[in-house]
Design a protein around this motif. Structure first.
Motif, PDB file in Angstrom:
ATOM      1  N   GLY A 284       0.460  -1.289  -0.232  1.00 31.69           N
ATOM      2  CA  GLY A 284       0.041  -0.421  -0.021  1.00 31.69           C
ATOM      3  C   GLY A 284       0.843   1.321  -0.114  1.00 31.69           C
ATOM      4  N   PHE A 285       0.603   1.838  -0.906  1.00 24.49           N
ATOM      5  CA  PHE A 285       1.433   3.079  -0.739  1.00 24.49           C
ATOM      6  C   PHE A 285       1.151   4.404  -1.455  1.00 24.49           C
ATOM      7  CE2 PHE A 285       0.744   0.833  -4.699  1.00 24.49           C
ATOM      8  CZ  PHE A 285       0.334   1.752  -5.208  1.00 24.49           C
ATOM      9  N   GLY A 286      -0.482   4.910  -0.543  1.00 24.50           N
ATOM     10  CA  GLY A 286      -1.328   6.210  -0.617  1.00 24.50           C
ATOM     11  C   GLY A 286      -2.623   6.471   0.238  1.00 24.50           C
ATOM     12  N   GLU A 287      -3.309   7.137   0.469  1.00 20.06           N
ATOM     13  CA  GLU A 287      -4.183   7.047   0.860  1.00 20.06           C
ATOM     14  C   GLU A 287      -5.863   6.851   0.116  1.00 20.06           C
ATOM     15  OE1 GLU A 287      -4.915  10.763   2.821  1.00 20.06           O
ATOM     16  OE2 GLU A 287      -3.214  10.436   3.807  1.00 20.06           O
ATOM     17  N   LYS A 288      -5.160   6.503  -1.215  1.00 22.90           N
ATOM     18  CA  LYS A 288      -6.575   6.962  -1.753  1.00 22.90           C
ATOM     19  C   LYS A 288      -6.810   5.332  -1.986  1.00 22.90           C
ATOM     20  CE  LYS A 288      -5.631  10.616  -4.790  1.00 22.90           C
ATOM     21  NZ  LYS A 288      -5.438  11.149  -6.435  1.00 22.90           N
ATOM     22  N   VAL A 289      -8.005   4.587  -2.811  1.00 21.00           N
ATOM     23  CA  VAL A 289      -8.480   3.529  -2.277  1.00 21.00           C
ATOM     24  C   VAL A 289      -7.822   2.751  -3.287  1.00 21.00           C
ATOM     25  CG1 VAL A 289     -10.602   3.634  -4.139  1.00 21.00           C
ATOM     26  CG2 VAL A 289     -10.729   1.857  -1.819  1.00 21.00           C
ATOM     27  N   GLU A 290      -7.280   3.396  -4.472  1.00 21.46           N
ATOM     28  CA  GLU A 290      -6.435   2.590  -5.846  1.00 21.46           C
ATOM     29  C   GLU A 290      -4.851   2.662  -5.313  1.00 21.46           C
ATOM     30  OE1 GLU A 290      -7.322   6.918  -6.639  1.00 21.46           O
ATOM     31  OE2 GLU A 290      -8.792   5.468  -6.180  1.00 21.46           O
ATOM     32  N   ASP A 291      -4.732   2.785  -3.739  1.00 23.70           N
ATOM     33  CA  ASP A 291      -3.645   3.109  -3.720  1.00 23.70           C
ATOM     34  C   ASP A 291      -2.625   1.155  -3.182  1.00 23.70           C
ATOM     35  OD1 ASP A 291      -2.813   5.436  -4.517  1.00 23.70           O
ATOM     36  OD2 ASP A 291      -3.397   6.492  -3.356  1.00 23.70           O
ATOM     37  N   LEU A 292      -2.734  -0.087  -3.285  1.00 27.71           N
ATOM     38  CA  LEU A 292      -2.730  -0.677  -3.818  1.00 27.71           C
ATOM     39  C   LEU A 292      -2.365  -1.573  -4.631  1.00 27.71           C
ATOM     40  CD1 LEU A 292      -2.700  -2.787  -0.979  1.00 27.71           C
ATOM     41  CD2 LEU A 292      -4.556  -3.853  -2.190  1.00 27.71           C
ATOM     42  N   ALA A 293      -0.975  -2.692  -4.221  1.00 28.47           N
ATOM     43  CA  ALA A 293      -0.858  -3.195  -5.701  1.00 28.47           C
ATOM     44  C   ALA A 293      -0.006  -4.821  -5.298  1.00 28.47           C
ATOM     45  CB  ALA A 293      -0.067  -3.006  -6.485  1.00 28.47           C
ATOM     46  N   TYR A 294      -0.254  -5.870  -6.345  1.00 27.43           N
ATOM     47  CA  TYR A 294       0.776  -6.775  -6.372  1.00 27.43           C
ATOM     48  C   TYR A 294       2.194  -6.574  -5.970  1.00 27.43           C
ATOM     49  CZ  TYR A 294      -3.743  -9.473  -7.138  1.00 27.43           C
ATOM     50  OH  TYR A 294      -5.184 -10.174  -7.368  1.00 27.43           O
ATOM     51  N   PHE A 295       2.493  -7.204  -5.181  1.00 25.15           N
ATOM     52  CA  PHE A 295       4.098  -6.678  -4.952  1.00 25.15           C
ATOM     53  C   PHE A 295       4.873  -7.432  -6.173  1.00 25.15           C
ATOM     54  CE2 PHE A 295       8.260  -8.014  -3.225  1.00 25.15           C
ATOM     55  CZ  PHE A 295       8.716  -6.856  -2.732  1.00 25.15           C
ATOM     56  N   GLU A 296       5.801  -6.795  -6.576  1.00 24.04           N
ATOM     57  CA  GLU A 296       6.488  -7.009  -8.038  1.00 24.04           C
ATOM     58  C   GLU A 296       8.723  -7.077  -7.289  1.00 24.04           C
ATOM     59  OE1 GLU A 296       5.366  -8.531 -10.714  1.00 24.04           O
ATOM     60  OE2 GLU A 296       3.272  -8.357 -10.908  1.00 24.04           O
ATOM     61  N   PRO A 297       8.812  -7.705  -7.215  1.00 21.35           N
ATOM     62  CA  PRO A 297      10.064  -7.907  -6.581  1.00 21.35           C
ATOM     63  C   PRO A 297      11.047  -7.166  -7.081  1.00 21.35           C
ATOM     64  CG  PRO A 297       9.668 -10.016  -6.527  1.00 21.35           C
ATOM     65  CD  PRO A 297       8.309  -9.204  -7.000  1.00 21.35           C
ATOM     66  N   ARG A 298      11.000  -6.656  -8.463  1.00 23.33           N
ATOM     67  CA  ARG A 298      12.501  -6.428  -8.861  1.00 23.33           C
ATOM     68  C   ARG A 298      11.140  -4.966  -9.536  1.00 23.33           C
ATOM     69  NH1 ARG A 298      12.262  -4.831 -14.588  1.00 23.33           N
ATOM     70  NH2 ARG A 298      10.646  -5.037 -14.911  1.00 23.33           N
ATOM     71  N   VAL A 299      10.915  -4.140  -9.721  1.00 25.65           N
ATOM     72  CA  VAL A 299       9.787  -3.081  -9.823  1.00 25.65           C
ATOM     73  C   VAL A 299      10.145  -2.526  -8.137  1.00 25.65           C
ATOM     74  CG1 VAL A 299       7.847  -2.068  -9.739  1.00 25.65           C
ATOM     75  CG2 VAL A 299       8.310  -3.833 -11.448  1.00 25.65           C
ATOM     76  N   PHE A 300       9.793  -3.411  -7.781  1.00 25.06           N
ATOM     77  CA  PHE A 300      10.300  -2.173  -5.676  1.00 25.06           C
ATOM     78  C   PHE A 300      11.688  -2.377  -5.905  1.00 25.06           C
ATOM     79  CE2 PHE A 300      11.386  -3.124  -1.536  1.00 25.06           C
ATOM     80  CZ  PHE A 300       9.957  -2.032  -1.281  1.00 25.06           C
TER      81      PHE A 300
END
Length: 306
Positions: A284-300
């Protein structure tokens, strides 16, 4: 969410963490014209200060040193790329997507201490899964915290999912039992179970969570399909101790790291993956309801070190 969009949003969210780690590495490396013992000592200190943790830092340093020695690398600038490769490797080794049951509703049991953002994370998950055309139901089994049920019901209205609830002070096990029956009878694809936040040091409260897990298993074979621990990224190394205790008691199958946008301690992701081998499944990376994503090691890693 495409990989490019995820990379851009994570880069923005991880600004403080990247400054803490990437800029530190750049400053250290720029002072050296060749690879020697001194550079490793400074990099080690920089990684520890970036909240990566001593054990994981030592592992990274040793792995990088071996690669440098094997490749007879003398250019210090190459070290950063090697560290990125090793960080990605650590995260990829424990990487695992969320489990979705092929038969009946998939059940996620959500756990975590007070204040980590668990309720908001559940709402974000419901929103994300709805976008994947899944029928989602939420179980409001946090019957202890004041206004927790109302908060979850409000989120349910906002994202458009059904919430099963009882009155405040009701038996959480009864709420979970009714939620399971409702999810089965109404053909839900997913049931996300909210639970009362509890301090990881309170053994009685953790034991209560174990009982809830047993209620789920008894009511539906194979469930819960995931025990997901929500951690607050801003707590750094304290998140590691939380994860250890919850994992010992409940067998945590995945971690959701919340509040990445508010921390300079994003390096804790590496420590969790390396020391506990528990996959990080969502961020999770923000306060908006869409601010959640599947974790991607390389992108991270690309977002954290540049």
């Amino acid at each position: 969410m495409t990989e490019k969009i995820l990379l851009d949003r994570l880069k923005q969210a991880l600004t403080r963490s990247r400054r803490n780690l990437s800029e530190t590495l750049n400053i250290i490396i720029s002072r050296f014209k060749s690879v020697d013992e001194s550079i490793w000592e400074e990099i080690e200190e920089g990684l520890i200060l970036a909240d990566i943790g001593v054990a994981t830092t030592l592992y990274l340093i040793e792995s990088a040193r071996q690669k440098v020695a094997r490749g007879r690398i003398s250019d210090p600038q190459r070290i950063k790329d090697i560290l990125k490769e090793e960080c990605t490797k650590i995260l990829a080794e424990s990487s695992q997507g969320l489990y979705f049951s092929e038969v009946g509703p998939t059940v996620y049991l959500m756990v975590g201490v007070n204040g980590v953002g668990k309720t908001t994370t559940i709402a974000k998950m419901a929103h994300m899964f709805k976008g994947e055309n899944k029928k989602v139901m939420i179980s409001a089994a946090d019957t202890f915290r004041a206004a927790a049920i109302e908060q979850m019901e409000n989120w349910g209205d906002r994202v458009g999912v059904e919430v099963v609830s009882h009155h405040r002070g009701a038996d959480p096990g009864a709420v979970v039992f009714d939620s399971l029956k409702a999810a089965q009878s109404r053909g839900s694809d997913l049931l996300i179970i909210d639970t009362a936040g509890r301090m990881h040091t309170s053994h009685n409260l953790v034991a209560e969570m174990v009982k809830i897990k047993k209620v789920i298993a008894k009511s539906m074979g194979g469930a819960p399909h995931e025990v997901l621990l929500v951690l607050d990224a801003t707590t750094g190394q304290n998140a590691l101790s939380q994860a250890k205790i919850f994992n010992d008691a409940l067998g945590v199958t995945g971690i959701i790291l919340a509040k990445l946008d508010g921390t300079a301690k994003g390096g804790i992701v590496l420590t969790i993956s390396n020391e506990l081998k528990i996959p990080i499944k969502l961020v999770g990376f923000g306060e908006k309801v869409e601010d959640l994503a599947y974790f991607e090691p390389r992108v991270f890693v690309e977002s954290l070190i540049e």
